[in-house]
Scaffold this motif. Structure first.
Motif, PDB file in Angstrom:
ATOM      1  N   LEU A 186       0.826  -1.205   0.000  1.00  0.00           N
ATOM      2  CA  LEU A 186       0.000   0.000   0.000  1.00  0.00           C
ATOM      3  C   LEU A 186       0.861   1.256   0.000  1.00  0.00           C
ATOM      4  O   LEU A 186       0.350   2.361   0.095  1.00  0.00           O
ATOM      5  N   HIS A 224       2.937   2.125   2.354  1.00  0.00           N
ATOM      6  CA  HIS A 224       3.078   2.650   3.714  1.00  0.00           C
ATOM      7  C   HIS A 224       4.372   2.078   4.286  1.00  0.00           C
ATOM      8  O   HIS A 224       4.386   0.979   4.824  1.00  0.00           O
ATOM      9  N   THR A 257       6.273   2.960   6.860  1.00  0.00           N
ATOM     10  CA  THR A 257       6.367   2.790   8.311  1.00  0.00           C
ATOM     11  C   THR A 257       5.671   1.510   8.735  1.00  0.00           C
ATOM     12  O   THR A 257       6.165   0.782   9.601  1.00  0.00           O
ATOM     13  N   MET A 294       8.151  -1.242   8.183  1.00  0.00           N
ATOM     14  CA  MET A 294       9.336  -1.336   9.044  1.00  0.00           C
ATOM     15  C   MET A 294       8.980  -1.799  10.454  1.00  0.00           C
ATOM     16  O   MET A 294       9.717  -2.565  11.059  1.00  0.00           O
ATOM     17  N   TRP A 295       7.880  -1.313  10.997  1.00  0.00           N
ATOM     18  CA  TRP A 295       7.565  -1.632  12.392  1.00  0.00           C
ATOM     19  C   TRP A 295       7.326  -3.109  12.631  1.00  0.00           C
ATOM     20  O   TRP A 295       7.919  -3.683  13.543  1.00  0.00           O
ATOM     21  N   ILE A 330      -0.864   3.953  13.756  1.00  0.00           N
ATOM     22  CA  ILE A 330      -0.288   4.477  12.502  1.00  0.00           C
ATOM     23  C   ILE A 330      -0.706   3.666  11.287  1.00  0.00           C
ATOM     24  O   ILE A 330      -0.768   4.198  10.187  1.00  0.00           O
ATOM     25  N   ASN A 382      -5.362   3.662  10.320  1.00  0.00           N
ATOM     26  CA  ASN A 382      -5.060   4.774   9.422  1.00  0.00           C
ATOM     27  C   ASN A 382      -6.173   4.922   8.376  1.00  0.00           C
ATOM     28  O   ASN A 382      -6.532   3.958   7.708  1.00  0.00           O
ATOM     29  N   THR A 405      -6.284   6.153   5.412  1.00  0.00           N
ATOM     30  CA  THR A 405      -5.940   5.780   4.031  1.00  0.00           C
ATOM     31  C   THR A 405      -5.891   4.264   3.874  1.00  0.00           C
ATOM     32  O   THR A 405      -6.298   3.734   2.848  1.00  0.00           O
ATOM     33  N   ILE A 432      11.369   7.745  12.353  1.00  0.00           N
ATOM     34  CA  ILE A 432      10.018   7.282  12.685  1.00  0.00           C
ATOM     35  C   ILE A 432       9.952   5.762  12.597  1.00  0.00           C
ATOM     36  O   ILE A 432       9.274   5.113  13.380  1.00  0.00           O
ATOM     37  N   GLN A 433      10.729   5.214  11.649  1.00  0.00           N
ATOM     38  CA  GLN A 433      10.651   3.763  11.438  1.00  0.00           C
ATOM     39  C   GLN A 433      11.706   2.986  12.201  1.00  0.00           C
ATOM     40  O   GLN A 433      12.054   1.881  11.820  1.00  0.00           O
ATOM     41  N   TRP A 434      12.252   3.558  13.252  1.00  0.00           N
ATOM     42  CA  TRP A 434      13.231   2.887  14.103  1.00  0.00           C
ATOM     43  C   TRP A 434      14.482   2.492  13.324  1.00  0.00           C
ATOM     44  O   TRP A 434      15.054   1.436  13.537  1.00  0.00           O
ATOM     45  N   ARG A 435      14.878   3.347  12.379  1.00  0.00           N
ATOM     46  CA  ARG A 435      16.111   3.098  11.653  1.00  0.00           C
ATOM     47  C   ARG A 435      17.033   4.291  11.861  1.00  0.00           C
ATOM     48  O   ARG A 435      16.691   5.222  12.585  1.00  0.00           O
ATOM     49  N   LEU A 450       2.783  11.058  -0.656  1.00  0.00           N
ATOM     50  CA  LEU A 450       1.764  10.184  -0.076  1.00  0.00           C
ATOM     51  C   LEU A 450       0.784  11.055   0.702  1.00  0.00           C
ATOM     52  O   LEU A 450       1.195  12.049   1.278  1.00  0.00           O
ATOM     53  N   ASP A 492       5.469   2.887  -6.865  1.00  0.00           N
ATOM     54  CA  ASP A 492       6.489   1.942  -7.311  1.00  0.00           C
ATOM     55  C   ASP A 492       6.066   0.493  -7.127  1.00  0.00           C
ATOM     56  O   ASP A 492       6.585  -0.376  -7.810  1.00  0.00           O
ATOM     57  N   SER A 550       5.744   9.254   5.953  1.00  0.00           N
ATOM     58  CA  SER A 550       5.852   8.132   6.890  1.00  0.00           C
ATOM     59  C   SER A 550       4.547   7.827   7.603  1.00  0.00           C
ATOM     60  O   SER A 550       4.510   6.902   8.406  1.00  0.00           O
ATOM     61  N   ILE A 551       3.485   8.603   7.366  1.00  0.00           N
ATOM     62  CA  ILE A 551       2.262   8.280   8.098  1.00  0.00           C
ATOM     63  C   ILE A 551       1.101   7.846   7.212  1.00  0.00           C
ATOM     64  O   ILE A 551       0.114   7.360   7.734  1.00  0.00           O
ATOM     65  N   TYR A 552       1.216   7.974   5.900  1.00  0.00           N
ATOM     66  CA  TYR A 552       0.058   7.638   5.087  1.00  0.00           C
ATOM     67  C   TYR A 552       0.363   6.525   4.086  1.00  0.00           C
ATOM     68  O   TYR A 552       1.487   6.386   3.621  1.00  0.00           O
ATOM     69  N   ALA A 553      -0.685   5.780   3.767  1.00  0.00           N
ATOM     70  CA  ALA A 553      -0.588   4.810   2.686  1.00  0.00           C
ATOM     71  C   ALA A 553      -1.079   5.477   1.405  1.00  0.00           C
ATOM     72  O   ALA A 553      -1.661   6.554   1.447  1.00  0.00           O
TER      73      ALA A 553
END
Lengths: 413, 359
Positions: free
Chosen positions: A147, A149, A151, A154-155, A214, A218, A220, B74-77, B241, B249, B324-327
């Protein structure tokens, strides 16, 4: 009116290999449909080709072309000792090794009529449920990246890490542990490890709350998944969908409850069921299953604490090996020349993605199986997956793909 | 030849009290003095330094790094780190750019070769031209009462070039991406222009310098609905996004830009960021009071520049946070959203503007 022509060097390829019957091509051409071949190298398809017949933006028909990661597990298994097949059968679903080996081992136990000690049953259940959580997190990550997304990708992958750490503490290996063996498990679990696993469940549960904010809730994500790829109850049953995807369509069927194995009948847990049958409920059911798995693991740990340490391998195995006092080579002497009685032995397991069927056929005289049949959940629900694509938009392909958590290596075996 | 004489530039120099002695000294030297006068001449200063090329380059380097770093945190990287470790890998985009520069530019057989190679360079015309219209205090490239319509018109040209890029690429993914880009273009363009018109109505002028001067109260308070519509249109226009639809992609492998490689890919990749910079500048001029802010005496003419830069960067940081917060939502959902919701909101903003003008 003057016709405008542009001199663009475009010529359609004249000779092109098409992995589909010519008749199908012609029919699509006559109906003025497009054929879109997604995969097998496409970033959003995994190792499978999906042949889509498209009318405008709507998928009319989807034909799967699986087999790109086929490793002939069934044939390989015919040339290996029974015990050597355990590492082999971990390979189809790499995160789900607990459930994958459990099914095979249970079929052998059934053949030899071995009763597994209570302690080993609980440990096996913990390993299986840890694998289930890991797989569901993995699939959630893949869904998120489909999608767009990142984040959400990764989580869950970071959250898998404590689970792998727990599996390491139990078995000594991160993923392919070959931990479950006929008659029990390979190593005992001490109290400190149990405490660690209990902590891991709480850590992941807490982190999942922020993941819920998140990704799961979400707007979206909900827009993309809700009312997309709907499989009704009747359709889901008709196409033989299994596991969480069947339960998302409103069928309350779980092998762990219907035919309890290990210690599943002595722990309390719910089967999450949804009625919608759309992509979002398929995802939510698995999210809910994660919290049920936490509950199962905690109950199992409580039970294990009460038990005496050490009794993890069935006593009946001693019948195959008299000198139990000599530890060296004990494992090899028992399992090295294991011969199953003549007949067919079947075990049905609830793997993370659904029912997993192992069927061992033995001729009763050789120390390798005559035939092993594996039907993995991915193979079961491939038909339902393809049917749910019908009538959806092309852009929804990725969302539906992710919502099924389809894992080609598992389906192709 | 009066146009080229040094005294012509001297009348209209950028005054910076902080380094005024150094400038005065340099102006004494024959040839260097002429060059310094030319560079500090306000229209050219706007073109070259702010908001023009130099700032654009710095912003590009910074925002790409910052977006990656923020997303990573945000993504723990960790994000970019290895190149220039003491400063947290801030020159990573520069290193990437160098890598692009030395890679082979592959032009596939089916591409329309001249256009395929021209358009990524030609697209800089509509990207850079609006910059000369945007005022930072008294520093402005071209003074004209039609600055705002011209800037908006030129910005609207960018998607045409993107469509042309996709057409010249002549590949399936590029084709689908181009069609998606065209759909999105129509969807955000109308609400975007309506929100700009409502701001023109409120200020009673289309001259950006006057618009800045009239904003004793920032435009975002005068007409928050227009600001909201402008912001969403900005997100759509720069394919961020959740509207990263033309470049998805996972679906169409970077859409119109799928066939590019080497430095050409580097160029087309930065288009969205450059567009984002231009639109963020326009947003801060229209709604956040442009270069308004308390005067920093020591910076002289650069004081509004600093304020405008800070406001623009805040907008761009807010935009990079979205990643980093939306799809990604679907094309038809995005179209439905913009043709119904955004359209209504933009008409509402026009109504608010009319009421404000009448009352």
């Amino acid at each position: 009116m003057e016709e405008i022509t542009l001199d663009v060097p475009v010529s359609p390829p004249t000779e092109m290999f098409m992995p589909i019957p010519k008749k199908f091509l012609e029919r699509a051409y006559q109906n003025d449909d497009y054929l879109v071949l997604v995969g097998p190298q496409h970033p959003g398809s995994g190792h499978m080709r999906i042949i889509l017949r498209i009318k405008g933006d709507i998928i009319v028909e989807a034909i799967p072309d699986p087999g790109y990661v086929h490793r002939s597990m069934e044939k390989l298994a015919e040339n290996r000792l029974y015990i050597q097949n355990i590492p082999l059968f971990e390979r189809p679903a790499i995160m789900d090794t607990g459930n994958m080996t459990l099914g095979y081992v249970r079929a052998i136990e059934q053949a030899l009529d071995i009763e597994v000690p209570e302690r080993a049953k609980y440990i096996r259940m913990i390993v299986a449920e840890l694998g289930r959580i890991g797989t569901h997190l993995y699939d959630a990550g893949i869904l998120a990246v489909f999608l767009g997304h990142t984040t959400g990708f990764m989580w869950p992958f970071a959250l898998r890490e404590p689970i792998i750490e727990a599996l390491t503490k139990i078995s000594g290996t991160r993923i392919t542990a070959s931990y479950i063996i006929p008659g029990g498990v390979r190593r005992d679990v001490d109290l400190r490890t149990l405490e660690f696993i209990r902590k891991v469940t709480f850590v992941i549960e807490r982190r999942l709350k922020s993941f819920e904010r998140i990704f799961i809730k979400n707007p979206t994500v909900i827009t993309r998944l809700r009312d997309v790829g709907i499989l009704s109850k009747e359709e889901a049953i008709k196409y033989g969908v299994v596991g969480p995807f069947l339960r998302a369509s409103g069928v309350e069927y779980d092998v762990r409850v219907v035919e309890p194995y290990e210690a599943y009948d002595s722990v309390n847990f719910d089967i999450p069921v949804a009625d919608e049958g759309d992509s979002y409920s398929r995802f939510l059911v698995r999210v809910e299953e994660i919290s049920q798995s936490f509950s199962i693991i905690r109950q199992a740990i409580n039970e294990l604490r009460k038990m005496k340490e050490g009794n993890i391998l069935s006593d009946q195995l001693a019948e195959f090996e008299p000198s139990k006092s000599d530890v060296r080579g004990y494992f090899y002497r028992i399992f090295g020349d294991l011969i199953l009685p003549r007949g067919e032995f079947t075990a049905l397991t609830e793997a993370s993605r659904g029912s997993l069927l192992y069927s061992i056929i033995s001729d009763g005289e050789s120390n390798v199986p005559y035939r092993v049949r594996i039907v993995t959940p991915g193979w079961y629900y491939l038909k339902g997956f393809m049917e749910s694509l019908r009538g959806e938009r092309v852009a929804d392909l990725q969302a539906i793909y992710g919502s099924f958590g389809y894992f080609p290596p598992e389906a192709d075996r | 030849m009066e146009m080229l004489s040094m005294s012509y530039f001297m009348n209209n120099l950028v005054e910076i009290p902080l380094i005024q002695p150094a400038i005065d000294y340099l102006l004494q030297i024959p040839v260097i003095g002429y060059i310094v006068a030319l560079l500090l001449w306000k229209p050219l200063f706007a073109l070259i330094f702010f908001p023009g090329l130099v700032t654009l380059l710095i912003v590009l380097l910074f925002i790409i790094w910052f977006e990656r770093k923020l997303t990573a945190r945000i993504q723990w990287r960790r994000g970019p780190l290895e190149i220039a470790r003491p400063v947290g890998g801030i020159i990573q985009p520069l290193a990437d750019g160098m890598r692009y520069f030395f890679q082979e530019v592959i032009v596939h057989r089916d591409a329309h070769r001249p256009y395929f190679l021209q358009f990524p360079i030609l697209i800089f015309i509509p990207v850079l031209l609006p910059l000369v219209m945007i005022p930072a205090g008294t520093i402005v490239g071209i003074k004209t009462p039609y600055a705002l319509p011209i800037a908006v018109a030129i910005i609207s040209l960018i998607p045409v070039f993107v469509v042309a890029i996709g057409w010249a690429s002549n590949s399936r993914f590029a084709y689908i991406g181009t069609v998606r880009e065209a759909f999105m273009y129509f969807a955000y363009e109308v609400p975007f222009i309506i929100s700009v018109i409502s701001m023109i109505l409120i200020y009673g002028t289309a001259d950006l310098i006057e618009i800045v001067n009239k904003q004793a109260i920032p435009g975002i308070i005068l007409n928050p609905v227009a600001a909201f519509v402008f912001f969403i249109a900005m997100v759509m226009a720069t394919s961020r996004l959740p509207f990263e639809i033309p470049e998805a992609d996972q679906e169409i492998a970077f859409g119109p830009f799928v066939e590019y490689s080497g430095i050409m890919f580097g160029l087309v990749m930065t288009i969205a960021y450059e567009k984002m910079y231009v639109m963020a500048l326009l947003f801060s001029v229209l709604f956040l009071g442009g270069g308004n802010g308390f005067n920093i005496a020591i910076l002289g003419d650069l004081s509004p520049t600093v304020w405008l830069f800070i406001k623009t960067m805040v907008i761009m940081v807010a935009l990079s946070f979205l990643r980093s917060i939306y799809a990604r939502i679907r094309l038809d959902q995005a179209l439905k959203f913009s043709w119904s919701m955004m359209m209504k909101l933009s008409l509402l903003s026009l109504l608010i503007a009319c009421i404000m003008v009448v009352v």
